[in-house]
Design a protein around this motif. Structure first.
Motif, PDB file in Angstrom:
ATOM      1  N   HIS A 296      33.122  19.907  25.705  1.00 30.18           N
ATOM      2  CA  HIS A 296      32.770  21.330  25.686  1.00 30.18           C
ATOM      3  C   HIS A 296      33.683  22.085  24.766  1.00 30.18           C
ATOM      4  O   HIS A 296      34.701  21.622  24.327  1.00 30.18           O
ATOM      5  CB  HIS A 296      32.803  21.929  27.100  1.00 30.18           C
ATOM      6  CG  HIS A 296      34.169  22.024  27.678  1.00 30.18           C
ATOM      7  ND1 HIS A 296      34.959  23.111  27.496  1.00 30.18           N
ATOM      8  CD2 HIS A 296      34.906  21.155  28.417  1.00 30.18           C
ATOM      9  CE1 HIS A 296      36.118  22.929  28.120  1.00 30.18           C
ATOM     10  NE2 HIS A 296      36.099  21.746  28.666  1.00 30.18           N
TER      11      HIS A 296
ATOM     12  N   LYS B  89      30.129  21.050  17.383  1.00 29.03           N
ATOM     13  CA  LYS B  89      29.069  20.125  17.805  1.00 29.03           C
ATOM     14  C   LYS B  89      28.420  19.448  16.600  1.00 29.03           C
ATOM     15  O   LYS B  89      27.904  18.340  16.712  1.00 29.03           O
ATOM     16  CB  LYS B  89      27.996  20.850  18.622  1.00 29.03           C
ATOM     17  CG  LYS B  89      28.442  21.253  19.998  1.00 29.03           C
ATOM     18  CD  LYS B  89      28.628  20.036  20.862  1.00 29.03           C
ATOM     19  CE  LYS B  89      29.085  20.413  22.244  1.00 29.03           C
ATOM     20  NZ  LYS B  89      29.272  19.222  23.073  1.00 29.03           N
TER      21      LYS B  89
ATOM     22  N   ARG C  49      23.634  16.337  20.234  1.00 30.22           N
ATOM     23  CA  ARG C  49      24.774  15.556  19.744  1.00 30.22           C
ATOM     24  C   ARG C  49      24.982  14.317  20.606  1.00 30.22           C
ATOM     25  O   ARG C  49      25.191  13.213  20.089  1.00 30.22           O
ATOM     26  CB  ARG C  49      26.037  16.420  19.722  1.00 30.22           C
ATOM     27  CG  ARG C  49      27.275  15.691  19.202  1.00 30.22           C
ATOM     28  CD  ARG C  49      27.074  15.290  17.734  1.00 30.22           C
ATOM     29  NE  ARG C  49      28.091  14.399  17.237  1.00 30.22           N
ATOM     30  CZ  ARG C  49      29.115  14.780  16.469  1.00 30.22           C
ATOM     31  NH1 ARG C  49      29.262  16.053  16.144  1.00 30.22           N
ATOM     32  NH2 ARG C  49      29.980  13.896  16.033  1.00 30.22           N
ATOM     33  N   GLU C  50      24.916  14.471  21.900  1.00 30.04           N
ATOM     34  CA  GLU C  50      25.104  13.308  22.769  1.00 30.04           C
ATOM     35  C   GLU C  50      24.019  12.273  22.511  1.00 30.04           C
ATOM     36  O   GLU C  50      24.288  11.071  22.455  1.00 30.04           O
ATOM     37  CB  GLU C  50      25.098  13.722  24.233  1.00 30.04           C
ATOM     38  CG  GLU C  50      25.369  12.572  25.170  1.00 30.04           C
ATOM     39  CD  GLU C  50      25.492  12.976  26.619  1.00 30.04           C
ATOM     40  OE1 GLU C  50      25.879  12.121  27.430  1.00 30.04           O
ATOM     41  OE2 GLU C  50      25.197  14.149  26.956  1.00 30.04           O
TER      42      GLU C  50
ATOM     43  N   ALA D  29      35.573  18.799  32.280  1.00 34.83           N
ATOM     44  CA  ALA D  29      35.049  18.050  31.143  1.00 34.83           C
ATOM     45  C   ALA D  29      36.066  18.027  30.011  1.00 34.83           C
ATOM     46  O   ALA D  29      36.877  18.942  29.862  1.00 34.83           O
ATOM     47  CB  ALA D  29      33.747  18.693  30.666  1.00 34.83           C
TER      48      ALA D  29
ATOM     49  N   ASP E 139      24.668  20.431  22.514  1.00 33.70           N
ATOM     50  CA  ASP E 139      25.361  19.435  23.328  1.00 33.70           C
ATOM     51  C   ASP E 139      24.445  18.249  23.600  1.00 33.70           C
ATOM     52  O   ASP E 139      24.834  17.082  23.430  1.00 33.70           O
ATOM     53  CB  ASP E 139      25.813  20.095  24.627  1.00 33.70           C
ATOM     54  CG  ASP E 139      26.807  19.274  25.406  1.00 33.70           C
ATOM     55  OD1 ASP E 139      27.667  18.626  24.784  1.00 33.70           O
ATOM     56  OD2 ASP E 139      26.744  19.301  26.644  1.00 33.70           O
ATOM     57  N   LEU E 140      23.213  18.528  24.001  1.00 35.14           N
ATOM     58  CA  LEU E 140      22.254  17.452  24.279  1.00 35.14           C
ATOM     59  C   LEU E 140      21.886  16.676  23.010  1.00 35.14           C
ATOM     60  O   LEU E 140      21.819  15.441  23.024  1.00 35.14           O
ATOM     61  CB  LEU E 140      20.992  18.032  24.912  1.00 35.14           C
ATOM     62  CG  LEU E 140      21.159  18.635  26.298  1.00 35.14           C
ATOM     63  CD1 LEU E 140      19.885  19.354  26.716  1.00 35.14           C
ATOM     64  CD2 LEU E 140      21.533  17.565  27.307  1.00 35.14           C
TER      65      LEU E 140
ATOM     66  N   THR F  12      30.425  13.803  23.404  1.00 34.94           N
ATOM     67  CA  THR F  12      30.311  14.856  24.412  1.00 34.94           C
ATOM     68  C   THR F  12      31.593  15.669  24.429  1.00 34.94           C
ATOM     69  O   THR F  12      32.585  15.309  23.805  1.00 34.94           O
ATOM     70  CB  THR F  12      30.066  14.274  25.814  1.00 34.94           C
ATOM     71  OG1 THR F  12      31.186  13.450  26.165  1.00 34.94           O
ATOM     72  CG2 THR F  12      28.772  13.487  25.883  1.00 34.94           C
TER      73      THR F  12
END
Length: 180
Positions: free
Chosen positions: A180, A45, A171-172, A10, A168-169, A178
């Motif tokens: 890491h 993030k 923000r996306e 990623a 992560d979820l 996206t």
């Protein structure tokens, strides 16, 4: 034999300021690096988002927000390092027995102020960690049993890892960012 970086990994977050995680070192160096990496991951993030977006729930029916997670992590830093391990008599940040979910649910405060509180709590946690050996103990408040600093650090790594996944979820879902 030279190894190459797999192409399927990623992407990293833009403006990534994290230090690479160590591949070797002392237990303290590795645990501290992982905790700080996750702290910085959470901050990355949130970077570049408008304050109102940080406080907006993006994944119904969940009311989870980045602002709420930030407040929760501030409280967790204080609870585990200062209150549990160091036995400091300091108040909870975003918790009362009458309203135990203030951290996630009461988002009327300023996001910049919430980040300042979080950074101050992280700084205090780092001071405590630097001043003690990993095998030093405090007292677990619920059980009265010894609580090793090592256990606190491992718990906080898990806490941040869990909430970095949530971040992560969120923000996306907010703007498609996206990494890491």
């Amino acid at each position: 034999m030279a190894l190459t970086q797999p192409a399927h990994l990623a992407e990293t977050l833009s403006a990534d300021t994290r230090q690479p995680l160590p591949l070797d070192g002392s237990e303290r160096e590795i645990l501290t690096a992982y905790l700080d990496w996750h702290r910085t991951t959470f901050e990355l993030k949130c970077r570049g988002m408008a304050p109102e977006a940080l406080s907006h729930a993006q994944i119904p029916p969940s009311s989870l927000t980045l602002h709420g997670i930030l407040r929760h992590l501030s409280g967790a830093e204080r609870w585990w390092f200062q209150m549990q391990f160091a036995q400091r008599d300091v108040p909870h940040l975003y918790y009362t027995d009458e309203d135990p979910s203030q951290d996630f649910d009461s988002l009327d405060g300023d996001v910049d102020e919430a980040f300042a509180v979080w950074r101050a709590e992280v700084a205090k946690s780092r001071e405590i960690l630097a001043a003690h050996a990993l095998e030093d103990t405090g007292i677990h408040l619920a059980t009265g049993r010894p609580l090793a600093l090592r256990r606190v650090v491992v718990h906080m790594i898990a806490e941040y890892a869990r909430h970095c996944g949530h971040a992560d979820l969120l923000r996306e879902r907010t703007d498609g960012v996206t990494g890491h």
